[in-house]
Design a protein around this motif. Structure first.
Motif, PDB file in Angstrom:
ATOM      1  N   ASP A 127       0.835  -1.266   0.012  1.00 46.92           N
ATOM      2  CA  ASP A 127      -0.011  -0.046   0.039  1.00 46.92           C
ATOM      3  C   ASP A 127       0.873   1.036   0.079  1.00 46.92           C
ATOM      4  O   ASP A 127       0.516   2.255  -0.547  1.00 46.92           O
ATOM      5  CB  ASP A 127      -0.891  -0.118   1.221  1.00 46.92           C
ATOM      6  N   GLY A 128       1.910   1.285   0.738  1.00 46.94           N
ATOM      7  CA  GLY A 128       2.920   2.319   0.845  1.00 46.94           C
ATOM      8  C   GLY A 128       3.297   2.604  -0.743  1.00 46.94           C
ATOM      9  O   GLY A 128       3.254   3.694  -1.080  1.00 46.94           O
ATOM     10  N   PHE A 129       3.588   1.667  -1.445  1.00 50.98           N
ATOM     11  CA  PHE A 129       4.282   1.787  -2.738  1.00 50.98           C
ATOM     12  C   PHE A 129       2.813   2.461  -3.667  1.00 50.98           C
ATOM     13  O   PHE A 129       3.162   3.504  -4.563  1.00 50.98           O
ATOM     14  CB  PHE A 129       4.722   0.839  -3.663  1.00 50.98           C
ATOM     15  N   GLU A 156       0.256   6.922  -6.508  1.00 54.03           N
ATOM     16  CA  GLU A 156      -0.873   7.649  -6.572  1.00 54.03           C
ATOM     17  C   GLU A 156      -0.397   9.252  -6.470  1.00 54.03           C
ATOM     18  O   GLU A 156      -1.027  10.086  -7.210  1.00 54.03           O
ATOM     19  CB  GLU A 156      -2.034   7.419  -5.697  1.00 54.03           C
ATOM     20  N   VAL A 157       0.178   9.584  -5.498  1.00 51.41           N
ATOM     21  CA  VAL A 157       0.570  11.003  -5.202  1.00 51.41           C
ATOM     22  C   VAL A 157       1.493  11.336  -6.244  1.00 51.41           C
ATOM     23  O   VAL A 157       1.217  12.544  -6.804  1.00 51.41           O
ATOM     24  CB  VAL A 157       1.423  11.299  -3.909  1.00 51.41           C
ATOM     25  N   SER A 158       2.230  10.728  -6.734  1.00 52.20           N
ATOM     26  CA  SER A 158       3.133  11.101  -8.065  1.00 52.20           C
ATOM     27  C   SER A 158       2.190  11.568  -9.235  1.00 52.20           C
ATOM     28  O   SER A 158       2.411  12.375  -9.860  1.00 52.20           O
ATOM     29  CB  SER A 158       3.906   9.747  -8.407  1.00 52.20           C
ATOM     30  N   GLN A 159       1.227  10.369  -9.563  1.00 49.31           N
ATOM     31  CA  GLN A 159       0.368  10.709 -10.664  1.00 49.31           C
ATOM     32  C   GLN A 159      -0.633  11.874 -10.489  1.00 49.31           C
ATOM     33  O   GLN A 159      -0.631  12.575 -11.484  1.00 49.31           O
ATOM     34  CB  GLN A 159      -0.601   9.489 -10.875  1.00 49.31           C
ATOM     35  N   HIS A 160      -0.974  11.963  -9.068  1.00 56.58           N
ATOM     36  CA  HIS A 160      -2.054  13.265  -8.967  1.00 56.58           C
ATOM     37  C   HIS A 160      -1.351  14.623  -8.847  1.00 56.58           C
ATOM     38  O   HIS A 160      -1.820  15.467  -9.235  1.00 56.58           O
ATOM     39  CB  HIS A 160      -2.848  13.158  -7.889  1.00 56.58           C
ATOM     40  N   THR A 161      -0.011  14.462  -8.625  1.00 60.57           N
ATOM     41  CA  THR A 161       0.622  15.886  -8.473  1.00 60.57           C
ATOM     42  C   THR A 161       1.734  16.070  -9.906  1.00 60.57           C
ATOM     43  O   THR A 161       2.304  17.178  -9.984  1.00 60.57           O
ATOM     44  CB  THR A 161       1.549  15.978  -7.179  1.00 60.57           C
ATOM     45  N   THR A 170      10.944  11.861  -6.896  1.00 65.19           N
ATOM     46  CA  THR A 170      11.026  12.974  -6.350  1.00 65.19           C
ATOM     47  C   THR A 170      10.015  13.007  -5.247  1.00 65.19           C
ATOM     48  O   THR A 170      10.366  13.482  -4.178  1.00 65.19           O
ATOM     49  CB  THR A 170      10.573  14.193  -7.523  1.00 65.19           C
ATOM     50  N   VAL A 171       8.824  12.508  -5.323  1.00 70.54           N
ATOM     51  CA  VAL A 171       8.065  12.232  -4.210  1.00 70.54           C
ATOM     52  C   VAL A 171       8.589  11.749  -3.288  1.00 70.54           C
ATOM     53  O   VAL A 171       8.555  11.772  -1.748  1.00 70.54           O
ATOM     54  CB  VAL A 171       6.406  11.686  -4.768  1.00 70.54           C
ATOM     55  N   PRO A 215       9.618  20.489   6.063  1.00 75.87           N
ATOM     56  CA  PRO A 215       8.046  20.522   5.671  1.00 75.87           C
ATOM     57  C   PRO A 215       7.723  19.751   4.299  1.00 75.87           C
ATOM     58  O   PRO A 215       8.619  19.833   3.526  1.00 75.87           O
ATOM     59  CB  PRO A 215       7.783  22.340   5.602  1.00 75.87           C
ATOM     60  N   LEU A 216       6.402  19.533   4.064  1.00 73.33           N
ATOM     61  CA  LEU A 216       5.962  18.808   3.073  1.00 73.33           C
ATOM     62  C   LEU A 216       5.403  19.699   2.364  1.00 73.33           C
ATOM     63  O   LEU A 216       4.450  20.237   2.718  1.00 73.33           O
ATOM     64  CB  LEU A 216       5.685  17.530   3.273  1.00 73.33           C
ATOM     65  N   ALA A 217       5.522  19.969   0.941  1.00 77.50           N
ATOM     66  CA  ALA A 217       4.772  20.987   0.034  1.00 77.50           C
ATOM     67  C   ALA A 217       3.360  20.727   0.229  1.00 77.50           C
ATOM     68  O   ALA A 217       2.675  19.489   0.335  1.00 77.50           O
ATOM     69  CB  ALA A 217       5.086  20.709  -1.427  1.00 77.50           C
ATOM     70  N   ASP A 218       2.471  21.561   0.515  1.00 80.24           N
ATOM     71  CA  ASP A 218       1.115  21.616   0.576  1.00 80.24           C
ATOM     72  C   ASP A 218       0.231  20.415  -0.384  1.00 80.24           C
ATOM     73  O   ASP A 218      -0.371  19.640  -0.050  1.00 80.24           O
ATOM     74  CB  ASP A 218       0.269  22.815   0.541  1.00 80.24           C
ATOM     75  N   GLU A 219       0.706  20.663  -1.775  1.00 82.86           N
ATOM     76  CA  GLU A 219       0.055  19.882  -2.699  1.00 82.86           C
ATOM     77  C   GLU A 219       0.318  18.431  -2.451  1.00 82.86           C
ATOM     78  O   GLU A 219      -0.492  17.624  -2.567  1.00 82.86           O
ATOM     79  CB  GLU A 219       0.603  20.211  -4.021  1.00 82.86           C
ATOM     80  N   LEU A 220       1.417  18.107  -2.183  1.00 86.77           N
ATOM     81  CA  LEU A 220       1.941  16.631  -1.854  1.00 86.77           C
ATOM     82  C   LEU A 220       1.322  16.134  -0.566  1.00 86.77           C
ATOM     83  O   LEU A 220       0.764  15.043  -0.516  1.00 86.77           O
ATOM     84  CB  LEU A 220       3.533  16.666  -1.659  1.00 86.77           C
TER      85      LEU A 220
END
Length: 93
Positions: A38-40, A45-50, A56-57, A69-74
């Motif tokens: 699930d982690g992968f 999913e985050v990679s695709q949506h952003t 990089t993610v 800090p983590l970018a708001d979008e991510l």
């Protein structure tokens, strides 16, 4: 001999991103209490949506785990991906 050196260098370059991704999966496994597969899926999913490279993610997740800090979008996408997994509302892939 030079051909072997080149091949060795290429293999090291190919493996480096995998190590970063594996470490980020580990972070998500612990922090998000997710199984590794699930982690992968969350990373992907985050990679695709952003529209951000998977590596990089993963790198940004690792720096976040170290206190940056983590970018708001991510962060928004990561929380949404985890929520979809937790509540079983993930779209079919």
């Amino acid at each position: 001999m030079e051909r072997l050196r080149i091949e060795n260098r290429q293999l090291h370059q190919a493996l480096a991103p995998h190590a970063v991704i594996d470490q980020a999966i580990g972070v998500l496994t612990v922090v998000g209490q997710l199984p590794p597969h699930d982690g992968f899926a969350e990373l992907r999913e985050v990679s695709q949506h952003t529209n951000t490279k998977l590596t990089t993610v993963a790198e940004r997740i690792l720096t976040y785990a170290q206190g940056a800090p983590l970018a708001d979008e991510l962060l928004v996408e990561l929380r949404a991906a985890v929520a979809r997994r937790a509540f079983g509302t993930r779209p079919a892939t």
